[in-house]
Design an enzyme around this catalytic site. Structure first.
Site, PDB file in Angstrom:
ATOM      1  N   ARG A 210      -0.249  32.888  18.583  1.00  0.00           N
ATOM      2  CA  ARG A 210       0.859  33.840  18.604  1.00  0.00           C
ATOM      3  C   ARG A 210       0.531  34.981  19.551  1.00  0.00           C
ATOM      4  O   ARG A 210      -0.600  35.439  19.599  1.00  0.00           O
ATOM      5  CB  ARG A 210       1.088  34.406  17.193  1.00  0.00           C
ATOM      6  CG  ARG A 210       1.865  33.481  16.327  1.00  0.00           C
ATOM      7  CD  ARG A 210       1.807  33.869  14.880  1.00  0.00           C
ATOM      8  NE  ARG A 210       1.922  35.291  14.612  1.00  0.00           N
ATOM      9  CZ  ARG A 210       1.964  35.801  13.379  1.00  0.00           C
ATOM     10  NH1 ARG A 210       1.899  34.987  12.335  1.00  0.00           N
ATOM     11  NH2 ARG A 210       2.064  37.083  13.197  1.00  0.00           N
TER      12      ARG A 210
ATOM     13  N   LYS B 223      -2.486  35.073   3.933  1.00  0.00           N
ATOM     14  CA  LYS B 223      -1.320  34.996   3.045  1.00  0.00           C
ATOM     15  C   LYS B 223      -0.550  33.676   3.240  1.00  0.00           C
ATOM     16  O   LYS B 223      -0.152  33.050   2.278  1.00  0.00           O
ATOM     17  CB  LYS B 223      -0.346  36.157   3.311  1.00  0.00           C
ATOM     18  CG  LYS B 223      -0.903  37.523   2.984  1.00  0.00           C
ATOM     19  CD  LYS B 223       0.185  38.584   3.021  1.00  0.00           C
ATOM     20  CE  LYS B 223       0.852  38.758   4.375  1.00  0.00           C
ATOM     21  NZ  LYS B 223      -0.048  39.208   5.460  1.00  0.00           N
TER      22      LYS B 223
ATOM     23  N   ARG C 140      -6.743  31.788  15.032  1.00  0.00           N
ATOM     24  CA  ARG C 140      -5.548  31.276  14.355  1.00  0.00           C
ATOM     25  C   ARG C 140      -4.618  30.576  15.336  1.00  0.00           C
ATOM     26  O   ARG C 140      -4.412  31.039  16.449  1.00  0.00           O
ATOM     27  CB  ARG C 140      -4.826  32.453  13.704  1.00  0.00           C
ATOM     28  CG  ARG C 140      -3.590  32.056  12.951  1.00  0.00           C
ATOM     29  CD  ARG C 140      -3.281  33.013  11.871  1.00  0.00           C
ATOM     30  NE  ARG C 140      -2.653  34.227  12.348  1.00  0.00           N
ATOM     31  CZ  ARG C 140      -2.158  35.148  11.529  1.00  0.00           C
ATOM     32  NH1 ARG C 140      -2.264  34.999  10.224  1.00  0.00           N
ATOM     33  NH2 ARG C 140      -1.594  36.228  12.008  1.00  0.00           N
TER      34      ARG C 140
HETATM   35  P1  AMP Z   1       3.891  38.021  10.087  1.00  0.00           P
HETATM   36  O1  AMP Z   1       4.071  36.626  10.566  1.00  0.00           O
HETATM   37  O2  AMP Z   1       4.253  38.186   8.627  1.00  0.00           O
HETATM   38  O3  AMP Z   1       2.535  38.581  10.402  1.00  0.00           O
HETATM   39  O4  AMP Z   1       4.950  38.914  10.881  1.00  0.00           O
HETATM   40  C1  AMP Z   1       4.910  39.023  12.287  1.00  0.00           C
HETATM   41  C2  AMP Z   1       5.697  40.233  12.752  1.00  0.00           C
HETATM   42  O5  AMP Z   1       7.058  40.124  12.314  1.00  0.00           O
HETATM   43  C3  AMP Z   1       5.225  41.571  12.208  1.00  0.00           C
HETATM   44  O6  AMP Z   1       4.136  42.098  12.942  1.00  0.00           O
HETATM   45  C4  AMP Z   1       6.501  42.397  12.358  1.00  0.00           C
HETATM   46  O7  AMP Z   1       6.736  42.764  13.701  1.00  0.00           O
HETATM   47  C5  AMP Z   1       7.574  41.402  11.963  1.00  0.00           C
HETATM   48  N1  AMP Z   1       7.809  41.416  10.497  1.00  0.00           N
HETATM   49  C6  AMP Z   1       7.627  40.389   9.611  1.00  0.00           C
HETATM   50  N2  AMP Z   1       7.941  40.758   8.364  1.00  0.00           N
HETATM   51  C7  AMP Z   1       8.321  42.056   8.438  1.00  0.00           C
HETATM   52  C8  AMP Z   1       8.734  43.023   7.483  1.00  0.00           C
HETATM   53  N3  AMP Z   1       8.818  42.728   6.174  1.00  0.00           N
HETATM   54  N4  AMP Z   1       9.044  44.263   7.937  1.00  0.00           N
HETATM   55  C9  AMP Z   1       8.981  44.586   9.237  1.00  0.00           C
HETATM   56  N5  AMP Z   1       8.568  43.743  10.190  1.00  0.00           N
HETATM   57  C10 AMP Z   1       8.247  42.474   9.798  1.00  0.00           C
END
Ligand code: AMP
Length: 210
Positions: free
Chosen positions: A156, A13, A123
């Site tokens: 990460r 994404k 990644r």
């Molecule tokens: P991402 O970088 O989008 O994969 O997000 C990393 C982490 O941030 C996720 O695994 C959640 O712990 C938190 N997170 C990001 N966006 C959301 C969301 N919309 N709702 C809840 N947790 C989120």
């Protein structure tokens, strides 16, 4: 155009958001990046989110809804935006509707879990500017260094294999139902992630047109 990118963690994404952002000249709003930024600067939001994020769980709805509410009022969102990683639950999507935010299209990037598990291990991210790279598919010009800002690239914490398994489970349980939600609203376009990033990008850009 107001867009949502849906898809499992590691489906690409973030990379596709960058492509669309350049194509349409609209910003990407990544709740994950906003939370990581808050963690780095040690804010209260970061403290609250840390344990959820580190274990692969979702941060509570009310926290991320508040983040998005504030971010969407900023000037750069006036001509459109790409939401990457929000909404991730039905209550988050309902909150977006209640805010009166009109979504034009939802692009769901589909990638099988076993492919994701392999991809995520390679990644690397820049914690300073949020750019993402991959050891095989999207190399930085100099290994371990961000092309955009020169900071160090890292893996990460939540990209470690056990956490990825947990995040995929959370995705299937809590985020995947959003496909039906947006399909019912006539907004969903499905794109099947390809081996080559550029091939997926071509499908994503075509999905914006059709
Ligand atoms: P991402 O970088 O989008 O994969 O997000 C990393 C982490 O941030 C996720 O695994 C959640 O712990 C938190 N997170 C990001 N966006 C959301 C969301 N919309 N709702 C809840 N947790 C989120």
């Amino acid at each position: 155009m107001n867009l949502i990118l849906l898809g499992a963690p590691g489906a690409g994404k973030g990379t596709q958001a960058e492509v669309i952002s350049e194509h349409l000249h609209i910003p990407t709003i990544s709740t994950g990046n906003i939370i990581r930024e808050a963690l780095k600067s040690g804010t209260e939001l970061g403290q609250k989110a840390k344990s959820f994020m580190d274990s692969g769980a979702l941060v509570p709805d009310e926290i991320v809804i508040e983040i998005i509410k504030e971010r969407l009022t900023e000037d750069d969102c006036q001509n459109g935006f790409i939401l990457d990683g929000f909404p991730r639950t039905i209550p988050q999507a309902e909150a977006l509707d209640r805010m009166g935010v009109q979504i034009d299209r939802v692009i769901d990037i589909e990638v099988a879990d076993d492919v994701i598990a392999r991809r995520v291990s390679g990644r690397r991210v820049c914690l300073a500017c949020g750019a993402t790279y991959h050891l095989d598919y999207k190399k930085s010009k100099v290994e371990g260094v961000c092309d955009k800002c020169g900071d160090t690239l890292v893996q990460r914490k939540d990209d470690h294999p056990d956490t990825v398994k947990e995040r995929l489970q959370v995705y299937h349980d809590q985020t995947e139902p959003l496909k039906s939600y947006y399909e019912a609203a006539g907004k969903l376009k499905i794109v099947y992630g390809q081996e080559e990033v550029k091939d997926t990008s071509a499908l994503v850009l075509a999905a914006l047109e059709g």
